[in-house]
Write a protein that holds these residues in place. Sequence first.
Motif, short mmCIF file in Angstrom:
data_model
loop_
_atom_site.label_atom_id
_atom_site.label_comp_id
_atom_site.label_asym_id
_atom_site.label_seq_id
_atom_site.Cartn_x
_atom_site.Cartn_y
_atom_site.Cartn_z
N LEU A 121 9.85 -1.57 7.46
CA LEU A 121 8.85 -2.45 7.10
C LEU A 121 9.45 -3.96 6.52
CD1 LEU A 121 5.92 -0.49 5.75
CD2 LEU A 121 6.04 -1.78 7.89
N PHE A 122 10.42 -3.67 5.67
CA PHE A 122 11.14 -4.67 4.81
C PHE A 122 12.12 -5.36 5.98
CE2 PHE A 122 10.60 -1.51 1.54
CZ PHE A 122 10.18 -2.60 0.54
N ASN A 123 12.45 -4.81 7.02
CA ASN A 123 13.28 -5.76 8.17
C ASN A 123 12.05 -6.65 8.84
OD1 ASN A 123 14.93 -2.71 8.50
ND2 ASN A 123 15.95 -4.68 8.47
N ASP A 174 10.81 8.53 7.95
CA ASP A 174 12.19 7.89 7.84
C ASP A 174 12.22 6.39 8.22
OD1 ASP A 174 12.04 8.72 10.48
OD2 ASP A 174 14.02 8.78 10.94
N GLU A 175 11.18 6.01 8.81
CA GLU A 175 11.44 4.73 9.43
C GLU A 175 10.51 3.64 8.45
OE1 GLU A 175 10.14 4.66 13.59
OE2 GLU A 175 11.87 6.09 14.03
N LEU A 176 9.99 4.08 7.58
CA LEU A 176 9.19 3.17 6.88
C LEU A 176 9.73 2.20 6.04
CD1 LEU A 176 6.55 5.67 5.02
CD2 LEU A 176 6.11 4.16 6.73
N PHE A 230 21.84 -7.08 13.00
CA PHE A 230 21.24 -7.09 11.92
C PHE A 230 21.16 -5.80 11.41
CE2 PHE A 230 17.87 -5.30 14.76
CZ PHE A 230 17.46 -4.44 14.02
N ARG A 231 21.15 -5.50 10.06
CA ARG A 231 21.24 -4.28 9.39
C ARG A 231 19.75 -3.29 9.18
NH1 ARG A 231 25.30 -3.42 4.69
NH2 ARG A 231 26.58 -3.57 6.25
N MET A 232 19.76 -2.52 9.92
CA MET A 232 18.57 -1.98 9.95
C MET A 232 18.15 -0.63 8.73
SD MET A 232 16.79 0.55 13.05
CE MET A 232 17.46 2.04 12.61
N LEU A 233 17.31 -0.65 8.40
CA LEU A 233 17.07 0.17 7.03
C LEU A 233 16.28 1.58 7.43
CD1 LEU A 233 16.13 -2.30 4.49
CD2 LEU A 233 18.32 -1.44 4.81
N LYS A 234 16.56 2.79 7.00
CA LYS A 234 15.78 4.13 7.15
C LYS A 234 16.09 4.59 5.95
CE LYS A 234 15.73 5.96 11.19
NZ LYS A 234 16.03 6.74 12.51
N PHE A 235 15.32 5.68 5.86
CA PHE A 235 15.31 6.64 4.83
C PHE A 235 16.49 7.72 5.35
CE2 PHE A 235 11.02 6.17 2.93
CZ PHE A 235 11.77 5.60 1.67
N ARG A 236 17.69 7.95 4.71
CA ARG A 236 18.62 8.74 5.27
C ARG A 236 18.08 10.18 5.51
NH1 ARG A 236 21.91 12.39 2.77
NH2 ARG A 236 21.05 11.99 0.71
N LEU A 289 0.74 -1.11 0.17
CA LEU A 289 0.01 -0.03 0.06
C LEU A 289 0.97 1.20 -0.06
CD1 LEU A 289 -2.98 -0.93 2.49
CD2 LEU A 289 -2.79 -0.93 -0.08
N LEU A 290 2.02 1.24 0.79
CA LEU A 290 2.77 2.47 0.90
C LEU A 290 4.09 2.61 -0.27
CD1 LEU A 290 3.12 2.50 4.69
CD2 LEU A 290 1.55 3.79 3.11
N SER A 291 4.12 1.64 -1.10
CA SER A 291 5.24 1.57 -1.98
C SER A 291 5.12 2.89 -3.02
CB SER A 291 5.03 0.24 -3.07
OG SER A 291 3.67 0.24 -3.66
N PRO A 292 3.97 3.46 -3.40
CA PRO A 292 4.03 4.88 -4.03
C PRO A 292 4.46 5.92 -3.06
CG PRO A 292 2.04 3.47 -4.41
CD PRO A 292 2.70 2.86 -3.54
N LEU A 293 3.96 5.99 -1.94
CA LEU A 293 4.64 6.98 -0.98
C LEU A 293 6.35 6.80 -0.63
CD1 LEU A 293 4.55 9.23 1.19
CD2 LEU A 293 3.73 7.54 2.67
N MET A 294 6.74 5.76 -0.48
CA MET A 294 8.13 5.60 -0.25
C MET A 294 9.03 5.82 -1.48
SD MET A 294 8.79 1.93 2.20
CE MET A 294 7.25 0.86 1.47
N ALA A 295 8.62 5.63 -2.52
CA ALA A 295 9.18 6.04 -3.83
C ALA A 295 9.36 7.35 -3.89
CB ALA A 295 8.46 5.31 -5.02
N LEU A 296 8.19 8.04 -3.71
CA LEU A 296 8.20 9.59 -3.54
C LEU A 296 9.22 10.02 -2.52
CD1 LEU A 296 7.10 12.15 -4.39
CD2 LEU A 296 5.23 12.25 -2.79
N LEU A 297 9.23 9.39 -1.48
CA LEU A 297 10.04 9.91 -0.32
C LEU A 297 11.57 9.63 -0.85
CD1 LEU A 297 8.13 8.62 2.96
CD2 LEU A 297 8.36 10.99 2.03
#
Length: 478
Positions: free
Chosen positions: A389-391, A384-386, A333-339, A299-307
């Motif tokens: 969801l992949f983690n 930035d924490e979206l 583990f390697r945590m992911l965030k938007f920079r 559902l949030l993939s368009p928003l994440m692409a825009l961010l």
Amino acid sequence: MRKLRDWRVRTSRTLQVVDAFVILWAVTGAYVIRFGFEPTFVGTGQEASYVWVSVALSIVWWSMLGAWNSRQSRILGAGPDEYKRVAAASLWLFGLVAIISYVLRVDTARGYVAIALPVGIVGLLLARWLLRQHLSVNRQRGDSMSRLMLLGGPGAVAHLAASLQGAKHAGYLPIAAYTPGVQDKTATEAASGLPVMGHEADTHMILDAISRCDADAVAVSAGVQLHPQTLRHLGWELASRNVGLIMAPALTDIAGPRIHTQQVAGLPLIHVTTPSLEGGQRVIKRLFDIAVSGTFIVLLSPLMALLALVVKLDSPGPVLFKQERVGIEGSQFRMLKFRSMVVDAEARLAALADKNEGNGVLFKIKNDPRVTRSGRFLRKYSLDELPQLFNIFGGSMSLVGPRPPLQREVEVYEHDVRRRLLVKPGLTGLWQVSGRSNLSWQDSVRLDLYYVENWSLAGDLVILLRTARAVFHSTGAY
């Protein structure tokens, strides 16, 4: 007979009126939607108007809410008890309707029941929630509170007073202390600042102290130096005066589902079950994480692409920030965030060490010069924490859990704090819905350990709902 406080009477009457309105609204709506304005009900060869059925149903429903004590002042404003009683009374009523219809072979209109029951329950719960918000606002101002005299040892009294003063929404206001058997006969309890009404282990002296401070209830805390027989007589006298008696055992951060009371030889023994962290509980939590995170990723993939595009255009460097964190049982583990910071943020950390505004263990600066323009917006609303969801979908994190710590933080953990590593770290948790970066280190640890000890799927759902409000208000986000 002691008169109830005005707020109790007023709230009880308000609930009676609100319950009646909601029930009439639900039943009348079900009547009109299902039958129109001229329905007839045929059962055992006789015709009876559904108008009378609706009237009877409304009266019985309203009465059952009272019979289930859903309007008691002690359950209003805090905790799930009020909601549970409303739901239980409603479900019992419609269960009885189904049984009576089956036994008497009455052809009850299923559509009528299917509309009235869910609409009525949702309406009642929503009304109770709205009244609870109003009551909470009053209590933050010091109104609509039950006045408590705390009975026990000095340390236990101070701890109980601090806990209640920090949870005003529960509706308990400590006004005085009574410390039987204490040799240091001071007029004021040192830690809490409450006036001490006496020290004698005598029922009549305690009752006199209650009258002098005009208390609604007595809270008996740990360390009270009273003989069980004296405490028993005190309970009888308080009941005759309509003064409440509250027992506050020395159990902290233990949720209700883990506490069970058993009567043995007239003694109420409290059993505290061991927290379940393995087996079926963990499987259920994992399945829930996969389903919800997978749904949100789609559902949030368009928003994440825009961010991602915004981050890329705002400052040079990668879109994602990848950082080693410590997960369940100390695994890495390697945590992911938007920079949200400049590329060399880690290298500039040492130069900012003296400006730390965090809680000691955690490094935080409200106006961190390393944060980019887009990063400030992302952090304010936790966008930035979206990518986490992949983690979660991959299994290194959970939707709800303790904050994922850095290795350097884990290295300075005390022994008890390491219990927060017994479950997977979470995208959100009690720490986020309770203030985030504004919390002290002690409060953060206490909330994380409470979650570890008392995890439940229902609790996770509540935290997720509270997260939406916390993110919207952006409290403690920096």
